[in-house]
Design an enzyme around this catalytic site. Structure first.
Site, PDB file in Angstrom:
ATOM      1  N   HIS A  19       0.819  -1.217   0.000  1.00 42.29           N
ATOM      2  CA  HIS A  19       0.000   0.000   0.000  1.00 42.29           C
ATOM      3  C   HIS A  19       0.855   1.271   0.000  1.00 42.29           C
ATOM      4  O   HIS A  19       0.317   2.369  -0.166  1.00 42.29           O
ATOM      5  CB  HIS A  19      -0.921   0.042   1.224  1.00 42.29           C
ATOM      6  CG  HIS A  19      -1.944  -1.056   1.244  1.00 42.29           C
ATOM      7  ND1 HIS A  19      -2.778  -1.298   0.174  1.00 42.29           N
ATOM      8  CD2 HIS A  19      -2.266  -1.975   2.198  1.00 42.29           C
ATOM      9  CE1 HIS A  19      -3.568  -2.317   0.462  1.00 42.29           C
ATOM     10  NE2 HIS A  19      -3.275  -2.755   1.662  1.00 42.29           N
TER      11      HIS A  19
ATOM     12  N   ASP B 101      -2.731 -10.861  -2.243  1.00 44.00           N
ATOM     13  CA  ASP B 101      -3.283 -10.361  -0.989  1.00 44.00           C
ATOM     14  C   ASP B 101      -4.740  -9.967  -1.248  1.00 44.00           C
ATOM     15  O   ASP B 101      -5.101  -9.621  -2.374  1.00 44.00           O
ATOM     16  CB  ASP B 101      -2.475  -9.142  -0.540  1.00 44.00           C
ATOM     17  CG  ASP B 101      -2.830  -8.642   0.837  1.00 44.00           C
ATOM     18  OD1 ASP B 101      -2.149  -9.007   1.802  1.00 44.00           O
ATOM     19  OD2 ASP B 101      -3.807  -7.863   0.955  1.00 44.00           O
TER      20      ASP B 101
ATOM     21  N   HIS C 236      -6.254  -7.376  -0.442  1.00 47.73           N
ATOM     22  CA  HIS C 236      -6.376  -5.945  -0.734  1.00 47.73           C
ATOM     23  C   HIS C 236      -5.637  -5.585  -2.017  1.00 47.73           C
ATOM     24  O   HIS C 236      -4.614  -6.189  -2.351  1.00 47.73           O
ATOM     25  CB  HIS C 236      -5.818  -5.115   0.423  1.00 47.73           C
ATOM     26  CG  HIS C 236      -6.524  -5.332   1.723  1.00 47.73           C
ATOM     27  ND1 HIS C 236      -6.223  -6.380   2.561  1.00 47.73           N
ATOM     28  CD2 HIS C 236      -7.523  -4.639   2.322  1.00 47.73           C
ATOM     29  CE1 HIS C 236      -7.001  -6.330   3.634  1.00 47.73           C
ATOM     30  NE2 HIS C 236      -7.801  -5.287   3.513  1.00 47.73           N
TER      31      HIS C 236
ATOM     32  N   ASP D  45      -4.633 -12.813   4.147  1.00 44.33           N
ATOM     33  CA  ASP D  45      -5.892 -12.198   4.579  1.00 44.33           C
ATOM     34  C   ASP D  45      -7.070 -12.643   3.719  1.00 44.33           C
ATOM     35  O   ASP D  45      -8.189 -12.158   3.887  1.00 44.33           O
ATOM     36  CB  ASP D  45      -5.794 -10.666   4.596  1.00 44.33           C
ATOM     37  CG  ASP D  45      -5.188 -10.086   3.341  1.00 44.33           C
ATOM     38  OD1 ASP D  45      -4.917 -10.861   2.388  1.00 44.33           O
ATOM     39  OD2 ASP D  45      -4.971  -8.872   3.289  1.00 44.33           O
TER      40      ASP D  45
END
Length: 387
Positions: free
Chosen positions: A201, A238, A240, A318
């Site tokens: 991120h 991931d 995200h 995740d």
């Protein structure tokens, strides 16, 4: 007598004039020399300032993060410094900040890994980080409030910054060193796993989502220059979206990004999504069977679209069923199958692969990661014992 005095006076005048002229000549030469030196220095500084690629090149070539790893070590990178322990306030974030150490403990206790065979990376220095990040961004991390926003733990803002640097940012910098070194190890041995990293991120100018440094972007730039890699594929699995590396590398035609993410959760970065070469959206509630089917299709498309010389695999856990942030329903065995598919994808094409552990917000994540690495070893896709 008068003539003698005149001649003496003239001789003295001539001698003084000669000394004066000589002094003037030497002074001019010295001035010109100093002027040229100063101008050369200014030109050099100007050149570096106006040619950031030259400065980036110099920083990468002078970095100490790449070092030779003896064959008594395996391609698994980890340091006890990865783990974050900050007066207990780290528990205010759902991320398990001791996950990395627990993964290694499982691997050792299960007999798949010896502690002495683990590679410990160096800490990424300020100069290393400047390969991607701006000075303004790195200086902003001297504010505890900025780090608190990035780490998503507001209480961090109230601590002196020297403590925040030591307890929060130092572990991140060590993990960055691990990610960068992993590319070198992978090109030498076919694969490398950094039990950490995957801060997808963070961009060159902004951190967020528990990601303070752009280790994936840094890894790619080091590989381009030091390893003479010309094509990098990022496979980001991931839950995200990997908006950090997408922002930094999305317009670089040497990079191909396959991102398989849940569009219904953070970071909602629609601008960065435009830079994804191959977007695979998996909505909340996606099951293991559907997920693995989409992954098979995605890897097939990626293999036709791009021929990488290095794969950077962001293997967040995740996606696990029950993860409070990922919202997907992938079983532990599903994650094992996912990782095996990616490793086989690289192995079949003889492409070096770097694996990063990235996100995962359940206590069970460490066990799941260890189980998956052990499966890779059993399948012969990696070697967890020294040669």
């Amino acid at each position: 007598m008068t003539d003698t005095r005149v001649i003496s006076t003239w001789t003295e005048f001539t001698r003084n004039s000669a000394v004066y002229l000589l002094f003037t000549f030497v002074a001019i030469k010295v001035y010109k020399f100093l002027f040229c030196c100063n101008r050369t220095s200014e030109m050099s500084s100007f050149s570096m300032a106006t040619h950031p690629e030259a400065l980036r090149r110099e920083r990468i070539l002078n970095s100490k993060l790449y070092f030779d790893v003896p064959l008594s070590k395996v391609s698994i990178i980890y340091s006890s410094a990865y783990n974050i322990s900050f007066l207990g306030i780290e528990k205010l974030h759902p991320f398990d900040s001791t996950k990395w150490g627990r993964v290694c403990k499982f691997l050792v206790s299960d007999g798949f890994l010896e502690e002495k065979s683990i590679v410990e990376p160096l800490e990424a220095s300020m100069t290393d980080l400047l390969v991607v990040h701006s000075e303004n961004y790195l200086n902003s991390l001297k504010s505890s409030a900025t780090v608190a926003r990035i780490a998503e733990v507001p209480l961090v803002a109230f601590f002196p910054n020297f403590l925040v640097q030591q307890k929060v940012l130092y572990p991140f910098r060590k993990q960055v060193g691990g990610t960068i070194l992993a590319a070198k190890l992978a090109t030498e041995r076919g694969w490398a796993i950094n039990i950490g990293g995957g801060f997808h991120h963070c961009t060159a100018e902004r951190g967020g989502g528990f990601c303070a440094f752009a280790d994936i972007s840094l890894c790619a730039h080091f590989a381009f220059l030091r390893l003479r890699i010309s094509r990098v594929m990022i496979i980001d699995l991931d839950a995200h979206q990997g908006n950090g590396h997408e922002t930094d590398l999305g317009d670089d035609n040497r990079v191909y990004i396959l991102d398989m993410y849940n569009p219904e959760i953070y970071p909602f970065d629609y601008r960065a999504r435009r830079f994804i070469d191959q977007k695979v959206e998996v909505v909340s509630g996606t099951t293991t069977e559907e997920y693995l089917r989409k992954l098979d299709d995605a890897l097939e498309v990626a293999s036709r679209n791009f021929q990488p010389e290095l794969v950077i695999y962001n293997a967040g856990t995740d996606i696990l069923d029950g993860d409070p942030l990922g919202r997907l329903k992938i079983s532990p065995d599903g994650i094992t199958s996912r990782d095996e598919k990616v490793f086989r994808f690289a192995r079949e094409k003889n492409i070096p692969l770097v694996m990063l552990t990235s996100g995962g917000y359940m206590q069970s994540s460490a066990r799941v990661i260890a189980d998956s690495i052990e499966n890779l070893s059993r399948q012969g896709l990696i070697q967890t014992r020294p040669e």
